[in-house]
Design a protein around this motif. Structure first.
Motif, PDB file in Angstrom:
ATOM      1  N   LEU A  39       0.817  -1.210   0.000  1.00 10.56           N
ATOM      2  CA  LEU A  39       0.000   0.000   0.000  1.00 10.56           C
ATOM      3  C   LEU A  39       0.854   1.265   0.000  1.00 10.56           C
ATOM      4  CD1 LEU A  39      -2.765  -1.105   2.532  1.00 10.56           C
ATOM      5  CD2 LEU A  39      -3.126  -0.526   0.128  1.00 10.56           C
ATOM      6  N   GLU A  40       2.064   1.197   0.556  1.00  9.58           N
ATOM      7  CA  GLU A  40       2.931   2.372   0.576  1.00  9.58           C
ATOM      8  C   GLU A  40       3.354   2.802  -0.826  1.00  9.58           C
ATOM      9  OE1 GLU A  40       6.231   1.480   3.027  1.00  9.58           O
ATOM     10  OE2 GLU A  40       5.076   1.364   4.900  1.00  9.58           O
ATOM     11  N   HIS A  41       3.304   1.859  -1.785  1.00 13.25           N
ATOM     12  CA  HIS A  41       3.805   2.147  -3.131  1.00 13.25           C
ATOM     13  C   HIS A  41       2.718   2.087  -4.210  1.00 13.25           C
ATOM     14  CE1 HIS A  41       7.831   1.810  -1.404  1.00 13.25           C
ATOM     15  NE2 HIS A  41       7.481   0.646  -0.894  1.00 13.25           N
ATOM     16  N   CYS A  42       1.491   1.708  -3.840  1.00 16.55           N
ATOM     17  CA  CYS A  42       0.435   1.541  -4.852  1.00 16.55           C
ATOM     18  C   CYS A  42      -0.701   2.512  -4.564  1.00 16.55           C
ATOM     19  CB  CYS A  42      -0.081   0.101  -4.863  1.00 16.55           C
ATOM     20  SG  CYS A  42      -1.374  -0.192  -6.104  1.00 16.55           S
ATOM     21  N   ALA A  43      -0.791   3.553  -5.355  1.00 15.70           N
ATOM     22  CA  ALA A  43      -1.835   4.561  -5.161  1.00 15.70           C
ATOM     23  C   ALA A  43      -3.217   3.981  -5.456  1.00 15.70           C
ATOM     24  CB  ALA A  43      -1.569   5.770  -6.054  1.00 15.70           C
ATOM     25  N   GLU A  44      -3.288   3.067  -6.442  1.00 16.18           N
ATOM     26  CA  GLU A  44      -4.587   2.473  -6.794  1.00 16.18           C
ATOM     27  C   GLU A  44      -5.178   1.708  -5.618  1.00 16.18           C
ATOM     28  OE1 GLU A  44      -6.409  -0.967  -9.772  1.00 16.18           O
ATOM     29  OE2 GLU A  44      -4.442  -0.118 -10.174  1.00 16.18           O
ATOM     30  N   CYS A  45      -4.348   0.900  -4.957  1.00 21.82           N
ATOM     31  CA  CYS A  45      -4.841   0.122  -3.817  1.00 21.82           C
ATOM     32  C   CYS A  45      -5.153   1.028  -2.627  1.00 21.82           C
ATOM     33  CB  CYS A  45      -3.838  -0.962  -3.435  1.00 21.82           C
ATOM     34  SG  CYS A  45      -3.808  -2.367  -4.595  1.00 21.82           S
ATOM     35  N   ARG A  46      -4.372   2.083  -2.452  1.00 19.52           N
ATOM     36  CA  ARG A  46      -4.674   3.028  -1.364  1.00 19.52           C
ATOM     37  C   ARG A  46      -6.029   3.677  -1.580  1.00 19.52           C
ATOM     38  NH1 ARG A  46       0.705   4.690  -1.943  1.00 19.52           N
ATOM     39  NH2 ARG A  46       0.041   6.641  -2.943  1.00 19.52           N
ATOM     40  N   ASP A  47      -6.317   4.050  -2.829  1.00 22.68           N
ATOM     41  CA  ASP A  47      -7.611   4.658  -3.135  1.00 22.68           C
ATOM     42  C   ASP A  47      -8.744   3.659  -2.909  1.00 22.68           C
ATOM     43  OD1 ASP A  47      -6.325   6.995  -3.788  1.00 22.68           O
ATOM     44  OD2 ASP A  47      -6.383   6.641  -5.961  1.00 22.68           O
ATOM     45  N   SER A  48      -8.519   2.402  -3.320  1.00 21.98           N
ATOM     46  CA  SER A  48      -9.556   1.379  -3.131  1.00 21.98           C
ATOM     47  C   SER A  48      -9.810   1.132  -1.656  1.00 21.98           C
ATOM     48  CB  SER A  48      -9.133   0.065  -3.815  1.00 21.98           C
ATOM     49  OG  SER A  48      -9.012   0.233  -5.211  1.00 21.98           O
ATOM     50  N   LEU A  49      -8.736   1.090  -0.865  1.00 25.18           N
ATOM     51  CA  LEU A  49      -8.889   0.892   0.569  1.00 25.18           C
ATOM     52  C   LEU A  49      -9.645   2.055   1.205  1.00 25.18           C
ATOM     53  CD1 LEU A  49      -8.259  -0.820   3.060  1.00 25.18           C
ATOM     54  CD2 LEU A  49      -6.082   0.407   3.264  1.00 25.18           C
ATOM     55  N   ALA A  50      -9.345   3.265   0.764  1.00 22.04           N
ATOM     56  CA  ALA A  50     -10.051   4.439   1.290  1.00 22.04           C
ATOM     57  C   ALA A  50     -11.532   4.374   0.949  1.00 22.04           C
ATOM     58  CB  ALA A  50      -9.427   5.722   0.733  1.00 22.04           C
ATOM     59  N   ASP A  51     -11.863   3.899  -0.265  1.00 24.59           N
ATOM     60  CA  ASP A  51     -13.270   3.755  -0.653  1.00 24.59           C
ATOM     61  C   ASP A  51     -13.975   2.732   0.242  1.00 24.59           C
ATOM     62  OD1 ASP A  51     -12.955   5.595  -2.669  1.00 24.59           O
ATOM     63  OD2 ASP A  51     -12.671   4.100  -4.254  1.00 24.59           O
ATOM     64  N   LEU A  52     -13.304   1.616   0.510  1.00 25.71           N
ATOM     65  CA  LEU A  52     -13.893   0.591   1.371  1.00 25.71           C
ATOM     66  C   LEU A  52     -14.114   1.115   2.783  1.00 25.71           C
ATOM     67  CD1 LEU A  52     -11.807  -2.527   0.223  1.00 25.71           C
ATOM     68  CD2 LEU A  52     -14.250  -2.155  -0.169  1.00 25.71           C
ATOM     69  N   GLN A  53     -13.139   1.840   3.297  1.00 26.52           N
ATOM     70  CA  GLN A  53     -13.261   2.396   4.644  1.00 26.52           C
ATOM     71  C   GLN A  53     -14.377   3.436   4.707  1.00 26.52           C
ATOM     72  OE1 GLN A  53      -9.200   3.698   4.986  1.00 26.52           O
ATOM     73  NE2 GLN A  53      -8.547   1.868   6.113  1.00 26.52           N
ATOM     74  N   GLY A  54     -14.501   4.231   3.649  1.00 26.86           N
ATOM     75  CA  GLY A  54     -15.573   5.219   3.609  1.00 26.86           C
ATOM     76  C   GLY A  54     -16.945   4.568   3.548  1.00 26.86           C
ATOM     77  N   LEU A  55     -17.053   3.486   2.769  1.00 22.15           N
ATOM     78  CA  LEU A  55     -18.329   2.775   2.672  1.00 22.15           C
ATOM     79  C   LEU A  55     -18.702   2.166   4.013  1.00 22.15           C
ATOM     80  CD1 LEU A  55     -20.675   1.623   1.037  1.00 22.15           C
ATOM     81  CD2 LEU A  55     -19.190  -0.290   0.373  1.00 22.15           C
ATOM     82  N   ARG A  56     -17.729   1.572   4.691  1.00 20.81           N
ATOM     83  CA  ARG A  56     -18.009   0.972   6.004  1.00 20.81           C
ATOM     84  C   ARG A  56     -18.471   2.053   6.997  1.00 20.81           C
ATOM     85  NH1 ARG A  56     -13.259  -2.333   8.755  1.00 20.81           N
ATOM     86  NH2 ARG A  56     -14.148  -4.058   7.525  1.00 20.81           N
ATOM     87  N   ALA A  57     -17.795   3.190   6.989  1.00 19.77           N
ATOM     88  CA  ALA A  57     -18.169   4.261   7.908  1.00 19.77           C
ATOM     89  C   ALA A  57     -19.584   4.763   7.618  1.00 19.77           C
ATOM     90  CB  ALA A  57     -17.161   5.406   7.811  1.00 19.77           C
ATOM     91  N   ALA A  58     -19.908   4.881   6.316  1.00 21.17           N
ATOM     92  CA  ALA A  58     -21.253   5.347   5.951  1.00 21.17           C
ATOM     93  C   ALA A  58     -22.325   4.360   6.387  1.00 21.17           C
ATOM     94  CB  ALA A  58     -21.324   5.589   4.444  1.00 21.17           C
ATOM     95  N   LEU A  59     -22.055   3.083   6.213  1.00 23.52           N
ATOM     96  CA  LEU A  59     -23.025   2.070   6.615  1.00 23.52           C
ATOM     97  C   LEU A  59     -23.247   2.083   8.120  1.00 23.52           C
ATOM     98  CD1 LEU A  59     -21.931  -0.942   4.361  1.00 23.52           C
ATOM     99  CD2 LEU A  59     -24.032   0.393   4.158  1.00 23.52           C
TER     100      LEU A  59
END
Length: 277
Positions: free
Chosen positions: A29-49
């Motif tokens: 994750l430290e080197h992959c912006a795509e995976c960091r963005d995907s993880l942030a989306d998942l965390q945001g979805l969990r928080a919203a739920l």
């Protein structure tokens, strides 16, 4: 093109990875912006739920049924007869009473909180299944997650069913149906053996677009399995053919899963060699 670690990222987010694999994912994750963005989306979805979705209370009738089932499960059995050399009998009734009270306290606390509906659904699901079914589901889920890690997916790599199917002889306790449904969009990529329900299960691996579908098969021992289960974003679909139990598991949609299982069920009906080895 999607990052090759996308599937493992979901397992990391769900807390399914062991410590070394989780550490490796954090390094990625430290080197992959795509995976960091995907993880942030998942965390945001969990928080919203958690913050925006209503959590209705479980009906009182369901709570009463579950409590009654727990009482039956923990009811004390008849004490064995005392012999001249045996010591005093352990206080089974007292332990059973304390156990019931602990479970009731947990259930009533859970039902009064925001997680009541989720807890009720899980316990009701477990009560429907026969003993032994839930551990098998857990074993399949763990095996599927492990298979998504590097170098764990396939033992025999081939798109030819005449190579994959004979490989299971000597490596697994069953001989499952194997076919390449490439024209229908399900590409056979290989197979492996996995330890499941105290036996060597066969796993046939398919690729459907970006999705990996593991098809487990093992000798049926009388356990009644569910037709469909969803765990941590993965779908599990069960069926039985002859003396074999099958389960397809993937993060693909139910329609895609149903199409593959339909193809395999049709092949099972025509394959006299699909049986226990």
């Amino acid at each position: 093109m999607q990052c090759a670690e996308a599937l493992r990222l979901q397992a990391y987010f769900d807390g399914e990875l062991d410590a070394p694999s989780a550490a490796a994912m954090e390094g990625h994750l430290e080197h992959c912006a795509e995976c960091r963005d995907s993880l942030a989306d998942l965390q945001g979805l969990r928080a919203a739920l958690r913050s925006e979705v209503a959590h209705p209370r479980a009906p009182a009738a369901l709570r009463d049924r579950i409590t009654a089932a727990l009482d039956r499960e923990t009811a004390p059995s008849s004490a064995p007869p005392q012999t001249a050399h045996s010591g005093p009998a352990p206080p089974r009734r007292a332990r059973s009473r304390r156990e019931r009270e602990r479970r009731r306290s947990f259930l009533f606390g859970a039902f009064s909180g925001a997680g009541g509906a989720a807890v009720a659904a899980v316990i009701a699901f477990m009560l429907v299944l026969t003993p032994g079914a839930v551990p098998v589901v857990d074993q399949i889920m763990n095996a599927h997650i492990r298979s998504l890690m590097p170098a764990h997916l396939i033992d025999v790599v081939s798109t030819d069913q005449h190579t994959v199917k004979p490989w299971f002889s000597g490596h697994a306790d069953v001989s499952p149906v194997v076919a390449n449904f490439e024209q229908q969009g399900y590409v056979l990529v290989g197979g492996r053996a996995d330890y499941l329900d105290h036996q060597r299960a066969a796993v046939v691996v398919y690729q459907h677009g970006a999705h990996v579908i593991n098809v487990f098969s093992w000798a049926w021992d009388g356990k009644r399995m569910p037709d469909k289960v969803t765990r941590n974003g993965y779908h599990l679909m069960f069926w039985r053919s002859g003396n074999l139990e099958y389960c397809a598991v993937s993060d693909a949609g139910w329609d895609e899963m149903s199409a593959l299982t339909g193809l395999l069920k049709g092949l099972s009906a025509r394959d006299p060699d699909a049986e226990r080895s």
